[in-house]
Design a protein around this motif. Structure first.
Motif, mmCIF file in Angstrom:
data_model
loop_
_atom_site.group_PDB
_atom_site.id
_atom_site.type_symbol
_atom_site.label_atom_id
_atom_site.label_comp_id
_atom_site.label_asym_id
_atom_site.label_seq_id
_atom_site.Cartn_x
_atom_site.Cartn_y
_atom_site.Cartn_z
ATOM 1 N N LEU A 17 2.183 13.267 -36.121
ATOM 2 C CA LEU A 17 0.753 13.130 -36.021
ATOM 3 C C LEU A 17 0.217 14.242 -36.736
ATOM 4 O O LEU A 17 -0.988 14.177 -37.580
ATOM 5 N N CYS A 18 0.641 15.450 -36.713
ATOM 6 C CA CYS A 18 0.278 16.787 -37.675
ATOM 7 C C CYS A 18 0.572 16.502 -39.194
ATOM 8 O O CYS A 18 -0.473 16.768 -39.703
ATOM 9 N N GLY A 19 1.365 15.807 -39.439
ATOM 10 C CA GLY A 19 1.647 15.529 -40.870
ATOM 11 C C GLY A 19 0.463 14.424 -41.362
ATOM 12 O O GLY A 19 -0.110 14.768 -42.554
ATOM 13 N N GLY A 41 3.426 21.153 -37.256
ATOM 14 C CA GLY A 41 4.430 20.260 -37.117
ATOM 15 C C GLY A 41 5.785 20.677 -37.072
ATOM 16 O O GLY A 41 6.755 20.086 -36.323
ATOM 17 N N ILE A 42 5.796 21.724 -37.764
ATOM 18 C CA ILE A 42 7.323 22.279 -37.820
ATOM 19 C C ILE A 42 7.654 22.888 -36.383
ATOM 20 O O ILE A 42 8.738 22.984 -36.060
ATOM 21 N N PHE A 43 6.740 23.447 -35.676
ATOM 22 C CA PHE A 43 6.852 23.900 -34.453
ATOM 23 C C PHE A 43 7.590 23.052 -33.501
ATOM 24 O O PHE A 43 8.301 23.018 -32.793
ATOM 25 N N LEU A 68 11.857 10.645 -40.197
ATOM 26 C CA LEU A 68 10.908 9.791 -40.358
ATOM 27 C C LEU A 68 9.681 10.588 -40.332
ATOM 28 O O LEU A 68 8.626 10.821 -41.276
ATOM 29 N N ALA A 69 9.477 11.521 -39.340
ATOM 30 C CA ALA A 69 8.313 12.364 -39.072
ATOM 31 C C ALA A 69 8.526 13.700 -39.956
ATOM 32 O O ALA A 69 7.432 13.920 -40.736
ATOM 33 N N THR A 73 5.485 15.106 -42.610
ATOM 34 C CA THR A 73 5.017 16.411 -42.760
ATOM 35 C C THR A 73 5.501 17.290 -43.513
ATOM 36 O O THR A 73 5.029 18.246 -44.262
ATOM 37 N N SER A 74 7.182 17.235 -43.864
ATOM 38 C CA SER A 74 7.560 18.017 -44.754
ATOM 39 C C SER A 74 7.977 17.467 -46.115
ATOM 40 O O SER A 74 8.855 18.193 -47.034
#
Length: 253
Positions: A17-19, A41-43, A68-69, A73-74
């Protein structure tokens, strides 16, 4: 129904979601919020693995969801950030949130900046390779995608950072430099470069002197350089790993 089994996946979904929200901010050239969401997101990405190990519920579904997440994000976010930076460099526009011509840039399509998505391609290959590489259980081979994402998404923040020398700012407005960063970024993620583990299982300077030294350097950089320290920390991590590898090779000869 095992609630504990869903806790790691819940954190993975928060990472995703953050990504997704970060992509919206990048599209609006809101790099600060995009950077903040990638950090968040990394957190969450750290805690999905933490709880999976703690509750002993790690499984193939969690592994696939995590990749996939991370891909969003990354992988997609830093590629999109680089695309936007190259757009600004191509149009010779110094980024400033108050500039009216940012709205004009949103309605133009630039071809060369699309090469920024090579970072996304490199991240995709890195994540797929990581899932089947049994050598990376306790350490990494190649720069992890979250570390690479932090490096890339922090770069546009330096344009308006007081601590950043103007020579660096000018360099970050050079499209050829940004394209070089893009290629190096995609390469380093997939290079056969062993990177030391950041896990410290006991406080023993003799045993973990490299990790403790790196953490101390990182803290000092953050205190004195603030946001400028983020990309420098990633560079220091890679350089220390290369130096450590060379030292071990010489010792074994």
């Amino acid at each position: 129904m095992n609630i504990k089994a869903w806790i790691p996946n819940f954190f993975t979904m928060l990472n995703l979601l953050c990504g997704c929200v970060a992509l919206v901010f990048v599209s609006e050239y809101s790099f600060y919020w995009a950077f903040s969401l990638v950090c968040l997101g990394i957190f969450f990405d750290f805690f999905d693995g933490f709880f999976a190990r703690k509750f002993n519920v790690a499984g193939p579904l969690g592994v696939q969801l995590d990749s996939l997440a991370d891909m969003i994000t990354s992988g997609v976010v830093p590629g999109f950030v680089m695309y936007k930076m190259l757009v600004l460099a191509e149009s010779n526009t110094r980024f400033n949130p108050s500039l009216n011509n940012i709205e004009t840039l949103q309605h133009q399509i630039y071809v060369w900046p699309l090469l920024g998505f090579l970072i996304t391609v490199g991240a995709c290959y890195r994540l797929a390779k990581f899932n089947i590489d049994t050598r990376q259980t306790d350490s990494f081979i190649g720069l992890p995608t979250p570390a690479n994402a932090l490096f890339v998404v922090s770069l546009p923040l330096l344009w308006n950072t007081v601590e950043c020398p103007y020579q660096v700012v000018n360099l970050l407005m050079n499209k050829w430099f940004l394209l070089s960063v893009t290629v190096v970024s995609a390469f380093v993620m997939n290079a056969e470069i062993p990177l030391f583990s950041l896990k410290i299982k006991e406080f023993s300077f003799a045993k973990y002197k490299l990790q403790i030294s790196f953490l101390a350097i990182s803290v000092l950089l953050l205190i004195f350089l603030k946001i400028l320290a983020v990309p420098l920390i990633i560079v220091v991590y890679v350089l220390l790993s290369v130096f450590n590898n060379m030292t071990h090779k010489k010792a074994s000869v």
